[in-house]
Write a protein that holds these residues in place. Structure first.
Motif, PDB file in Angstrom:
ATOM      1  N   TYR A 107       4.058   1.348   7.838  1.00 50.63           N
ATOM      2  CA  TYR A 107       2.968   1.970   7.084  1.00 50.63           C
ATOM      3  C   TYR A 107       3.490   2.507   5.758  1.00 50.63           C
ATOM      4  O   TYR A 107       2.874   2.306   4.707  1.00 50.63           O
ATOM      5  CB  TYR A 107       2.337   3.091   7.914  1.00 50.63           C
ATOM      6  CG  TYR A 107       1.334   3.904   7.134  1.00 50.63           C
ATOM      7  CD1 TYR A 107       0.040   3.415   6.920  1.00 50.63           C
ATOM      8  CD2 TYR A 107       1.677   5.135   6.594  1.00 50.63           C
ATOM      9  CE1 TYR A 107      -0.875   4.147   6.189  1.00 50.63           C
ATOM     10  CE2 TYR A 107       0.770   5.871   5.865  1.00 50.63           C
ATOM     11  CZ  TYR A 107      -0.512   5.373   5.668  1.00 50.63           C
ATOM     12  OH  TYR A 107      -1.406   6.099   4.946  1.00 50.63           O
ATOM     13  N   SER A 110       4.348  -0.420   3.534  1.00 45.54           N
ATOM     14  CA  SER A 110       3.131  -1.042   3.000  1.00 45.54           C
ATOM     15  C   SER A 110       2.545  -0.192   1.875  1.00 45.54           C
ATOM     16  O   SER A 110       2.089  -0.719   0.858  1.00 45.54           O
ATOM     17  CB  SER A 110       2.096  -1.206   4.124  1.00 45.54           C
ATOM     18  OG  SER A 110       2.607  -2.022   5.135  1.00 45.54           O
ATOM     19  N   HIS A 114       2.075  -1.362  -2.217  1.00 45.55           N
ATOM     20  CA  HIS A 114       0.847  -1.314  -3.002  1.00 45.55           C
ATOM     21  C   HIS A 114       0.834  -0.172  -4.018  1.00 45.55           C
ATOM     22  O   HIS A 114      -0.189   0.082  -4.653  1.00 45.55           O
ATOM     23  CB  HIS A 114      -0.354  -1.176  -2.077  1.00 45.55           C
ATOM     24  CG  HIS A 114      -0.502  -2.356  -1.147  1.00 45.55           C
ATOM     25  ND1 HIS A 114      -0.794  -3.624  -1.592  1.00 45.55           N
ATOM     26  CD2 HIS A 114      -0.355  -2.459   0.190  1.00 45.55           C
ATOM     27  CE1 HIS A 114      -0.850  -4.452  -0.567  1.00 45.55           C
ATOM     28  NE2 HIS A 114      -0.587  -3.769   0.527  1.00 45.55           N
ATOM     29  N   HIS A 239       0.671  -8.129   3.396  1.00 41.65           N
ATOM     30  CA  HIS A 239       0.873  -7.061   2.417  1.00 41.65           C
ATOM     31  C   HIS A 239       1.790  -7.504   1.280  1.00 41.65           C
ATOM     32  O   HIS A 239       1.536  -7.187   0.111  1.00 41.65           O
ATOM     33  CB  HIS A 239       1.457  -5.824   3.098  1.00 41.65           C
ATOM     34  CG  HIS A 239       0.472  -5.080   3.938  1.00 41.65           C
ATOM     35  ND1 HIS A 239      -0.513  -4.295   3.402  1.00 41.65           N
ATOM     36  CD2 HIS A 239       0.299  -5.019   5.278  1.00 41.65           C
ATOM     37  CE1 HIS A 239      -1.249  -3.771   4.365  1.00 41.65           C
ATOM     38  NE2 HIS A 239      -0.770  -4.201   5.518  1.00 41.65           N
ATOM     39  N   THR A 242      -0.090  -9.961  -1.045  1.00 43.74           N
ATOM     40  CA  THR A 242      -1.059  -9.255  -1.891  1.00 43.74           C
ATOM     41  C   THR A 242      -0.357  -8.481  -2.999  1.00 43.74           C
ATOM     42  O   THR A 242      -0.802  -8.492  -4.160  1.00 43.74           O
ATOM     43  CB  THR A 242      -1.893  -8.285  -1.033  1.00 43.74           C
ATOM     44  OG1 THR A 242      -2.515  -9.017   0.014  1.00 43.74           O
ATOM     45  CG2 THR A 242      -2.950  -7.609  -1.865  1.00 43.74           C
TER      46      THR A 242
END
Length: 269
Positions: A107, A110, A114, A239, A242
């Motif tokens: 988590y 990730s 981003h 992830h 992206t």
């Protein structure tokens, strides 16, 4: 006030009654035990005088000992079973704790992926995730060059980036993995062949191929992929793809913006 006195008096009397009942129960039990002891002593004395009675008593005692040994054996087996079950729960608790830690780390990773639009920073975070969460020692990150159709290595760990060859889309384990959008596994446990990684994780955004992560060797303390690793492959692929795609778009837009700004500056001079 008077009511309180009566209530306390009743309470004291109740205590005396319960004490008397308890004393009477103790005396009755003591009497019963004395009678049983007397019977046992009498039985033993009779048995000592009569060989037949002695043999009967001895037989009863042996049967009782055998029964106690059987009960003791059963208790030992139950304790062993409980200890084994307890160990299984402890192992499962440890596994769940490790999985929770890994998911928490994923988590965080990730979130870091981003949190930036810097492409080099995204590659650095991907490398940290593959090392720390999957336990890979030698691996490479590829990005698809849409003009040439080749997967170009852009980052590596455990090997010089220049030593990692490009891979054409649809060719070899890595190229086919990206073309089909499916994670592919090699057969070798310690592959040094760049065309045969242990696993190829395709990076895709919807149906658009972005690149791949190919792992060629695991850390020495890790012998195989775990079920959690397979979940990590799926989550990481989505992830990372992206994040790389967003960073590429941002980089392209920045470059175009600078070009347009330069053109405007030339026109306005």
């Amino acid at each position: 006030m008077s009511n309180d006195v009566f209530d306390r008096a009743d309470e004291v009397l109740g205590l005396f009654r319960r004490g008397a009942e308890f004393t009477r129960e103790i005396l009755e039990q003591n009497k019963s035990l004395r009678e049983r002891l007397a019977n046992v002593q009498s039985h033993q004395q009779d048995a000592a005088k009569d060989n037949g009675e002695w043999d009967k008593l001895r037989s009863q005692l042996l049967e009782r000992i055998e029964g106690l040994e059987t009960e003791n054996h059963d208790v030992i087996e139950r304790v062993a079973a409980l200890e084994d079950e307890n160990q299984q729960f402890a192992n499962r608790h440890l596994e769940i704790e490790e999985e929770n830690n890994s998911l928490a780390n994923l988590y965080v990773a990730s979130f870091q992926l981003h949190s930036t639009l810097d492409l080099s920073e995204v590659f650095r975070i991907v490398i940290e995730i593959v090392i720390n969460l999957i336990g890979a020692e030698v691996f490479a990150v590829y990005v698809l060059d849409e003009k040439s159709g080749a997967l170009e290595p852009v980052a590596s760990e455990g090997a010089e980036l220049g030593d990692v060859p490009a891979v054409h889309l649809g060719q070899g384990l890595v190229g086919c993995s990206v073309a089909e959008g499916e994670t592919a596994f090699g057969e070798s446990d310690d592959s040094s062949d760049w065309s045969r990684p242990l696993v190829s994780i395709p990076l895709r955004v919807d149906d658009r191929a972005i690149g791949a992560i190919a792992i060629f060797r695991l850390l020495s303390q890790k012998t195989e992929f775990t079920p959690l690793d397979h979940e990590l492959f799926t989550l990481l692929a989505g992830h990372a793809a992206t994040a790389i795609f967003a960073a590429q778009l941002f980089s392209d837009s920045e470059r175009k913006l600078n070009t347009i700004q330069g053109f405007i500056d030339l026109l306005t001079k």
